[in-house]
Design a protein around this motif. Structure first.
Motif, PDB file in Angstrom:
ATOM      1  N   HIS A 199      -0.142   8.219   9.298  1.00 51.44           N
ATOM      2  CA  HIS A 199      -0.097   7.992   7.847  1.00 51.44           C
ATOM      3  C   HIS A 199       1.334   7.976   7.302  1.00 51.44           C
ATOM      4  CE1 HIS A 199      -4.497   8.342   7.441  1.00 51.44           C
ATOM      5  NE2 HIS A 199      -4.381   9.233   8.407  1.00 51.44           N
TER       6      HIS A 199
ATOM      7  N   GLU B 294       7.115  10.630  -6.644  1.00 50.77           N
ATOM      8  CA  GLU B 294       8.298   9.931  -7.157  1.00 50.77           C
ATOM      9  C   GLU B 294       9.456  10.895  -7.410  1.00 50.77           C
ATOM     10  OE1 GLU B 294       7.410   7.408 -10.410  1.00 50.77           O
ATOM     11  OE2 GLU B 294       6.055   6.121  -9.247  1.00 50.77           O
TER      12      GLU B 294
ATOM     13  N   THR C   4       5.815   9.065  -0.297  1.00 54.66           N
ATOM     14  CA  THR C   4       4.553   9.781  -0.055  1.00 54.66           C
ATOM     15  C   THR C   4       4.605  11.209  -0.608  1.00 54.66           C
ATOM     16  OG1 THR C   4       5.312  10.510   2.132  1.00 54.66           O
ATOM     17  CG2 THR C   4       4.060   8.456   2.038  1.00 54.66           C
TER      18      THR C   4
ATOM     19  N   GLN D  62       0.830  -1.206   0.000  1.00 60.41           N
ATOM     20  CA  GLN D  62       0.000   0.000   0.000  1.00 60.41           C
ATOM     21  C   GLN D  62       0.864   1.256   0.000  1.00 60.41           C
ATOM     22  OE1 GLN D  62      -2.932  -0.226   3.165  1.00 60.41           O
ATOM     23  NE2 GLN D  62      -3.729  -2.178   2.416  1.00 60.41           N
ATOM     24  N   GLY D  63       2.005   1.205   0.693  1.00 66.03           N
ATOM     25  CA  GLY D  63       2.921   2.339   0.680  1.00 66.03           C
ATOM     26  C   GLY D  63       3.592   2.502  -0.670  1.00 66.03           C
TER      27      GLY D  63
ATOM     28  N   SER E 126       4.360   2.125 -10.716  1.00 67.11           N
ATOM     29  CA  SER E 126       3.371   1.419  -9.909  1.00 67.11           C
ATOM     30  C   SER E 126       2.221   0.896 -10.759  1.00 67.11           C
ATOM     31  CB  SER E 126       2.851   2.379  -8.833  1.00 67.11           C
ATOM     32  OG  SER E 126       3.900   2.781  -7.983  1.00 67.11           O
TER      33      SER E 126
ATOM     34  N   LEU F 131       9.690   4.240   1.541  1.00 67.22           N
ATOM     35  CA  LEU F 131       8.231   4.371   1.459  1.00 67.22           C
ATOM     36  C   LEU F 131       7.772   5.719   2.013  1.00 67.22           C
ATOM     37  CD1 LEU F 131       7.146   0.760   2.519  1.00 67.22           C
ATOM     38  CD2 LEU F 131       7.221   1.735   0.213  1.00 67.22           C
TER      39      LEU F 131
ATOM     40  N   ARG G 115       0.928   3.483  -3.165  1.00 68.79           N
ATOM     41  CA  ARG G 115       0.187   4.651  -2.678  1.00 68.79           C
ATOM     42  C   ARG G 115      -1.308   4.468  -2.936  1.00 68.79           C
ATOM     43  NH1 ARG G 115       3.376   9.216  -5.624  1.00 68.79           N
ATOM     44  NH2 ARG G 115       3.819   7.472  -6.994  1.00 68.79           N
ATOM     45  N   ASN G 116      -1.768   3.276  -2.580  1.00 71.64           N
ATOM     46  CA  ASN G 116      -3.169   2.919  -2.798  1.00 71.64           C
ATOM     47  C   ASN G 116      -3.639   2.091  -1.609  1.00 71.64           C
ATOM     48  OD1 ASN G 116      -5.630   1.845  -3.643  1.00 71.64           O
ATOM     49  ND2 ASN G 116      -4.961   1.761  -5.775  1.00 71.64           N
TER      50      ASN G 116
ATOM     51  N   PRO H  63       4.085   5.423   6.040  1.00 71.56           N
ATOM     52  CA  PRO H  63       4.207   4.012   5.663  1.00 71.56           C
ATOM     53  C   PRO H  63       5.323   3.275   6.409  1.00 71.56           C
ATOM     54  CG  PRO H  63       3.964   5.393   3.723  1.00 71.56           C
ATOM     55  CD  PRO H  63       4.140   6.323   4.874  1.00 71.56           C
TER      56      PRO H  63
END
Length: 332
Positions: free
Chosen positions: A273, A221, A218, A76-77, A143, A214, A80-81, A275
């Motif tokens: 929040h 990139e 956030t 998820q990190g 991703s 990670l 980013r979903n 990661p």
């Protein structure tokens, strides 16, 4: 919330559900006998039940839950979903296909290590294909490419699994495949726990090392690159670590879904929040959830024990739908 209190709380919860997992079962055992049995003392029959049946089941629940939890948090990190989970990159379905192949060709009957070996081989092949496709893509293995390659690979693995069941040589083989694919910790041995442990430990260690990358991701990139993060190396570490941990867990427990989705999502608000801070709590949270679900599967009054993978799906699927609706509302 600070990390240390959160980890302490999760560790205490894991200790409590572990004690319940050892004490509660089909045969009522006194708590003193359970404690003595863990160390090989006391009544021989009680010690055998604890050490040969309940303790391996408990250890596997902790291993599998930790693997699924930390892999879900890392994916998820990386992507980013919040909807990402280990099954998204095709590792779970491919490991399941490897196990079904072991049943289909009779390898599972030749050696107790054949089934986990084939499942882990399936996970490794899937990881190699996903990484190869991502590396050859025009966006440098972004991703989106990872997600699309994982979905395609997962669909192919499910189709081949269905084909193997369709062409199974006898009804007994089909039953074995179905029961295994449902996911369970029932009738597992100490050897199963020992077989999966080094791969889950290696995969989990690799994922823990990706925390800084990670966190930087956030910011986007480009910002992560400006901070010195090698994104290709980060993706390789996350996907490779997830494959080792999840592949090993699927190899010994079958398919247990939604843990990697639910646990990180529940714990994310408690770590701000970030990661990187979510990885270790997710491992502990996953261990608590799987151990608790396995205990519930034993306590539900049904003619046959409810399969663990079925139970987690019954809880996780509605949670997934609610999560989708929440994400869509936030997007609007």
């Amino acid at each position: 919330m600070r990390t240390l209190p959160l980890l302490s709380g999760l560790a205490a919860a894991l200790l409590a559900v572990s004690a319940a997992g050892l004490a509660i079962g089909y045969a009522p055992l006194p708590l003193s006998g359970v404690i003595a049995g863990v160390f090989g003392y006391g009544d021989p029959l009680t010690a055998a039940v604890v050490r040969e049946i309940r303790l391996p089941r408990l250890l596997l629940g902790i291993e599998v839950g930790a693997a699924l939890g930390i892999a879900g948090a890392a994916l998820q990190g990386l992507l980013r979903n919040p909807l990402a989970e280990p099954g998204l990159i095709g590792v779970s379905a491919s490991a399941g296909l490897g196990a079904v192949v072991a049943f289909y060709f009779g390898f599972a009957a030749l050696s107790p290590y054949a089934l986990p070996a084939m499942a882990m081989a399936g996970a490794l092949v899937a990881t190699g294909i996903v990484l190869a496709v991502a590396a050859r893509s025009g966006d440098g293995g972004g991703s989106l490419t990872l997600i699309l390659a994982g979905i395609a690979l997962s669909s192919l693995a499910i189709a081949l699994t269905s084909l193997a069941m369709n062409l199974a040589p006898n009804p007994y083989a089909v039953t074995e495949m179905l029961l295994w694919l449902m996911g369970s910790l029932k009738d597992r041995t100490p050897a199963d726990a020992l077989t999966a442990f080094p791969f889950i430990l290696a995969g989990g260690g690799l994922l823990l090392a990706t925390g800084r990358g990670l966190d930087a991701l956030t910011l986007g990139e480009d910002a992560a690159r400006s901070l010195g993060i090698d994104l290709a190396r980060l993706r390789l570490a996350v996907v490779g670590g997830s494959a080792a941990a999840v592949g090993a867990s699927v190899a010994v427990s079958g398919s247990i879904g939604f843990v990697g989705l639910v646990v990180p999502h529940l714990l994310r608000p408690l770590v701000g929040h970030e990661p990187g801070r979510l990885l270790l709590p997710s491992a502990l949270g996953g261990a608590v959830l799987v151990t608790l679900a396995d205990l519930a599967s034993r306590l539900i009054p049904t003619a046959q024990e409810v399969m663990l993978g079925v139970l987690t799906a019954l809880v996780g699927a509605p949670f997934f739908l609610v999560l989708i609706l929440r994400v869509r509302r936030e997007a609007w």
